[in-house]
Design a protein around this motif. Structure first.
Motif, PDB file in Angstrom:
ATOM      1  N   LEU A 171      -4.485 -11.607  13.173  1.00 52.91           N
ATOM      2  CA  LEU A 171      -4.847 -10.372  12.492  1.00 52.91           C
ATOM      3  C   LEU A 171      -3.648  -9.878  11.694  1.00 52.91           C
ATOM      4  O   LEU A 171      -2.499 -10.054  12.114  1.00 52.91           O
ATOM      5  CB  LEU A 171      -5.272  -9.298  13.503  1.00 52.91           C
ATOM      6  CG  LEU A 171      -6.465  -9.652  14.393  1.00 52.91           C
ATOM      7  CD1 LEU A 171      -6.701  -8.556  15.423  1.00 52.91           C
ATOM      8  CD2 LEU A 171      -7.710  -9.879  13.571  1.00 52.91           C
ATOM      9  N   PHE A 172      -3.909  -9.237  10.581  1.00 57.36           N
ATOM     10  CA  PHE A 172      -2.866  -8.714   9.708  1.00 57.36           C
ATOM     11  C   PHE A 172      -2.992  -7.200   9.676  1.00 57.36           C
ATOM     12  O   PHE A 172      -4.059  -6.674   9.379  1.00 57.36           O
ATOM     13  CB  PHE A 172      -3.039  -9.296   8.298  1.00 57.36           C
ATOM     14  CG  PHE A 172      -2.080  -8.751   7.294  1.00 57.36           C
ATOM     15  CD1 PHE A 172      -0.778  -9.210   7.238  1.00 57.36           C
ATOM     16  CD2 PHE A 172      -2.484  -7.777   6.404  1.00 57.36           C
ATOM     17  CE1 PHE A 172       0.118  -8.706   6.307  1.00 57.36           C
ATOM     18  CE2 PHE A 172      -1.601  -7.267   5.464  1.00 57.36           C
ATOM     19  CZ  PHE A 172      -0.304  -7.729   5.419  1.00 57.36           C
ATOM     20  N   PHE A 173      -1.918  -6.502  10.003  1.00 57.81           N
ATOM     21  CA  PHE A 173      -1.910  -5.046  10.000  1.00 57.81           C
ATOM     22  C   PHE A 173      -1.002  -4.564   8.885  1.00 57.81           C
ATOM     23  O   PHE A 173       0.086  -5.113   8.668  1.00 57.81           O
ATOM     24  CB  PHE A 173      -1.432  -4.515  11.357  1.00 57.81           C
ATOM     25  CG  PHE A 173      -2.311  -4.971  12.487  1.00 57.81           C
ATOM     26  CD1 PHE A 173      -3.489  -4.315  12.757  1.00 57.81           C
ATOM     27  CD2 PHE A 173      -1.974  -6.068  13.260  1.00 57.81           C
ATOM     28  CE1 PHE A 173      -4.326  -4.738  13.787  1.00 57.81           C
ATOM     29  CE2 PHE A 173      -2.787  -6.499  14.293  1.00 57.81           C
ATOM     30  CZ  PHE A 173      -3.968  -5.831  14.551  1.00 57.81           C
ATOM     31  N   HIS A 174      -1.442  -3.537   8.187  1.00 54.98           N
ATOM     32  CA  HIS A 174      -0.723  -3.077   6.999  1.00 54.98           C
ATOM     33  C   HIS A 174      -0.791  -1.561   6.917  1.00 54.98           C
ATOM     34  O   HIS A 174      -1.735  -0.936   7.365  1.00 54.98           O
ATOM     35  CB  HIS A 174      -1.377  -3.697   5.757  1.00 54.98           C
ATOM     36  CG  HIS A 174      -0.847  -3.182   4.468  1.00 54.98           C
ATOM     37  ND1 HIS A 174       0.410  -3.485   4.015  1.00 54.98           N
ATOM     38  CD2 HIS A 174      -1.398  -2.370   3.547  1.00 54.98           C
ATOM     39  CE1 HIS A 174       0.597  -2.882   2.851  1.00 54.98           C
ATOM     40  NE2 HIS A 174      -0.483  -2.201   2.554  1.00 54.98           N
ATOM     41  N   THR A 175       0.228  -0.987   6.304  1.00 54.49           N
ATOM     42  CA  THR A 175       0.216   0.434   5.994  1.00 54.49           C
ATOM     43  C   THR A 175       0.491   0.613   4.513  1.00 54.49           C
ATOM     44  O   THR A 175       1.208  -0.186   3.908  1.00 54.49           O
ATOM     45  CB  THR A 175       1.257   1.218   6.813  1.00 54.49           C
ATOM     46  OG1 THR A 175       1.117   2.609   6.504  1.00 54.49           O
ATOM     47  CG2 THR A 175       2.675   0.786   6.505  1.00 54.49           C
ATOM     48  N   ALA A 176      -0.083   1.643   3.951  1.00 56.43           N
ATOM     49  CA  ALA A 176       0.194   1.968   2.557  1.00 56.43           C
ATOM     50  C   ALA A 176       1.281   3.030   2.460  1.00 56.43           C
ATOM     51  O   ALA A 176       1.648   3.446   1.379  1.00 56.43           O
ATOM     52  CB  ALA A 176      -1.078   2.462   1.869  1.00 56.43           C
ATOM     53  N   GLY A 177       1.785   3.450   3.602  1.00 57.27           N
ATOM     54  CA  GLY A 177       2.815   4.484   3.635  1.00 57.27           C
ATOM     55  C   GLY A 177       4.171   3.960   3.192  1.00 57.27           C
ATOM     56  O   GLY A 177       4.392   2.750   3.094  1.00 57.27           O
ATOM     57  N   PRO A 178       5.104   4.872   2.966  1.00 59.80           N
ATOM     58  CA  PRO A 178       6.412   4.495   2.435  1.00 59.80           C
ATOM     59  C   PRO A 178       7.384   3.898   3.467  1.00 59.80           C
ATOM     60  O   PRO A 178       8.317   3.212   3.103  1.00 59.80           O
ATOM     61  CB  PRO A 178       6.965   5.810   1.892  1.00 59.80           C
ATOM     62  CG  PRO A 178       6.324   6.856   2.745  1.00 59.80           C
ATOM     63  CD  PRO A 178       4.945   6.324   3.059  1.00 59.80           C
ATOM     64  N   ASP A 179       7.150   4.123   4.754  1.00 59.30           N
ATOM     65  CA  ASP A 179       8.097   3.675   5.776  1.00 59.30           C
ATOM     66  C   ASP A 179       7.485   2.539   6.597  1.00 59.30           C
ATOM     67  O   ASP A 179       7.001   2.737   7.715  1.00 59.30           O
ATOM     68  CB  ASP A 179       8.487   4.844   6.672  1.00 59.30           C
ATOM     69  CG  ASP A 179       9.673   4.543   7.577  1.00 59.30           C
ATOM     70  OD1 ASP A 179      10.066   3.363   7.676  1.00 59.30           O
ATOM     71  OD2 ASP A 179      10.198   5.496   8.182  1.00 59.30           O
ATOM     72  N   TYR A 180       7.538   1.346   6.037  1.00 62.72           N
ATOM     73  CA  TYR A 180       6.900   0.198   6.673  1.00 62.72           C
ATOM     74  C   TYR A 180       7.560  -0.154   8.007  1.00 62.72           C
ATOM     75  O   TYR A 180       6.881  -0.508   8.970  1.00 62.72           O
ATOM     76  CB  TYR A 180       6.913  -1.010   5.733  1.00 62.72           C
ATOM     77  CG  TYR A 180       5.797  -1.970   6.023  1.00 62.72           C
ATOM     78  CD1 TYR A 180       4.505  -1.703   5.580  1.00 62.72           C
ATOM     79  CD2 TYR A 180       6.017  -3.124   6.751  1.00 62.72           C
ATOM     80  CE1 TYR A 180       3.465  -2.571   5.861  1.00 62.72           C
ATOM     81  CE2 TYR A 180       4.978  -4.006   7.033  1.00 62.72           C
ATOM     82  CZ  TYR A 180       3.706  -3.720   6.580  1.00 62.72           C
ATOM     83  OH  TYR A 180       2.673  -4.577   6.870  1.00 62.72           O
ATOM     84  N   ALA A 181       8.882  -0.039   8.078  1.00 62.91           N
ATOM     85  CA  ALA A 181       9.594  -0.353   9.318  1.00 62.91           C
ATOM     86  C   ALA A 181       9.131   0.573  10.450  1.00 62.91           C
ATOM     87  O   ALA A 181       8.922   0.133  11.579  1.00 62.91           O
ATOM     88  CB  ALA A 181      11.097  -0.249   9.118  1.00 62.91           C
ATOM     89  N   ARG A 182       8.956   1.840  10.140  1.00 61.31           N
ATOM     90  CA  ARG A 182       8.477   2.784  11.162  1.00 61.31           C
ATOM     91  C   ARG A 182       7.053   2.427  11.596  1.00 61.31           C
ATOM     92  O   ARG A 182       6.722   2.490  12.781  1.00 61.31           O
ATOM     93  CB  ARG A 182       8.518   4.207  10.622  1.00 61.31           C
ATOM     94  CG  ARG A 182       8.009   5.208  11.622  1.00 61.31           C
ATOM     95  CD  ARG A 182       8.110   6.619  11.113  1.00 61.31           C
ATOM     96  NE  ARG A 182       7.468   7.506  12.062  1.00 61.31           N
ATOM     97  CZ  ARG A 182       6.981   8.687  11.771  1.00 61.31           C
ATOM     98  NH1 ARG A 182       7.090   9.155  10.540  1.00 61.31           N
ATOM     99  NH2 ARG A 182       6.415   9.426  12.678  1.00 61.31           N
ATOM    100  N   PHE A 183       6.209   2.048  10.633  1.00 55.37           N
ATOM    101  CA  PHE A 183       4.846   1.648  10.959  1.00 55.37           C
ATOM    102  C   PHE A 183       4.854   0.487  11.951  1.00 55.37           C
ATOM    103  O   PHE A 183       4.148   0.508  12.964  1.00 55.37           O
ATOM    104  CB  PHE A 183       4.088   1.249   9.685  1.00 55.37           C
ATOM    105  CG  PHE A 183       2.823   0.486   9.960  1.00 55.37           C
ATOM    106  CD1 PHE A 183       1.686   1.124  10.433  1.00 55.37           C
ATOM    107  CD2 PHE A 183       2.762  -0.883   9.758  1.00 55.37           C
ATOM    108  CE1 PHE A 183       0.522   0.417  10.699  1.00 55.37           C
ATOM    109  CE2 PHE A 183       1.607  -1.603  10.011  1.00 55.37           C
ATOM    110  CZ  PHE A 183       0.487  -0.951  10.485  1.00 55.37           C
TER     111      PHE A 183
END
Length: 75
Positions: free
Chosen positions: A39-51
């Motif tokens: 599975l691939f999880f993604h965020t569109a937010g600016p702080d990818y490391a925090r996600f």
């Protein structure tokens, strides 16, 4: 607008837009139950490391608990 109203039900079926770890784990579970092994999880937010940190801390344990027989921690 009409586009947003029209697209929303489609998007809700295809992605999980939530800050609730339980909802995120439940959404992922449908794919695990269907036999997906990656599975691939993604965020569109600016702080990818925090996600990634938060997801690993809050969501992955829920997924692993329910799927202990198929989920091994990545080392």
């Amino acid at each position: 607008t009409g586009v947003q109203t029209c697209a929303l039900p489609i998007l809700e079926k295809q992605m999980c837009i939530s800050d609730d770890p339980k909802e995120q784990a439940q959404f992922a579970q449908q794919y695990i139950d269907a036999g997906f092994t990656h599975l691939f999880f993604h965020t569109a937010g600016p702080d990818y490391a925090r996600f990634i940190r938060d997801f690993a801390k809050d969501v992955l344990p829920l997924i692993r608990k329910k799927n202990a027989q198929v989920c091994a921690p990545v080392r």
